[in-house]
Design a protein around this motif. Structure first.
Motif, short mmCIF file in Angstrom:
data_model
loop_
_atom_site.label_atom_id
_atom_site.label_comp_id
_atom_site.label_asym_id
_atom_site.label_seq_id
_atom_site.Cartn_x
_atom_site.Cartn_y
_atom_site.Cartn_z
N CYS A 46 0.85 -1.23 0.13
CA CYS A 46 -0.09 0.08 0.01
C CYS A 46 0.86 1.23 -0.04
O CYS A 46 2.06 1.22 0.66
CB CYS A 46 -0.80 0.11 1.34
SG CYS A 46 -1.85 1.47 1.65
N ALA A 51 -6.78 5.31 -3.16
CA ALA A 51 -7.80 5.03 -4.62
C ALA A 51 -8.77 3.94 -4.31
O ALA A 51 -9.74 4.06 -5.11
CB ALA A 51 -6.84 4.50 -5.51
N CYS A 52 -8.55 3.18 -3.23
CA CYS A 52 -9.47 2.12 -2.96
C CYS A 52 -10.60 2.88 -2.29
O CYS A 52 -11.64 2.12 -2.21
CB CYS A 52 -8.88 1.06 -2.04
SG CYS A 52 -8.12 1.85 -0.45
N SER A 53 -10.47 3.81 -1.92
CA SER A 53 -11.88 4.23 -0.97
C SER A 53 -12.40 5.44 -1.90
O SER A 53 -13.37 6.36 -1.02
CB SER A 53 -11.54 4.69 0.33
OG SER A 53 -10.63 5.41 0.39
N ARG A 54 -11.99 6.17 -2.72
CA ARG A 54 -12.43 7.38 -3.66
C ARG A 54 -13.99 7.15 -3.78
O ARG A 54 -14.50 8.37 -3.93
CB ARG A 54 -11.40 7.61 -4.82
CG ARG A 54 -10.06 8.17 -4.50
CD ARG A 54 -9.48 8.99 -5.44
NE ARG A 54 -8.13 9.17 -5.08
CZ ARG A 54 -6.98 8.81 -6.01
NH1 ARG A 54 -6.93 8.38 -6.99
NH2 ARG A 54 -5.79 9.42 -5.35
#
Length: 61
Positions: A46, A51-54
């Protein structure tokens, strides 16, 4: 039922074999199975880019 077998041991080693045997037993009982070996994937650590939660909407749930 779906079952995913994940191996991180030596490629085609004991861990892979045990995982595949267990998956085949589950398949014989009607499960849908898939096997992956993590060394086949290009997994990077990581970087904190979020980007995973945008796409998540905060405050709803």
């Amino acid at each position: 039922m779906k079952i995913l077998g994940v191996s991180l041991g030596t490629k085609n080693g004991n861990n892979d074999t045990m995982c595949r045997v267990a998956l085949e037993a589950a398949k014989e009982r009607g499960a849908e199975i898939e096997f992956i070996h993590l060394f086949d994937w290009d997994i990077k650590p990581c970087t904190g880019c979020v980007a995973c939660s945008r796409g998540l909407v905060m405050g709803k749930g």
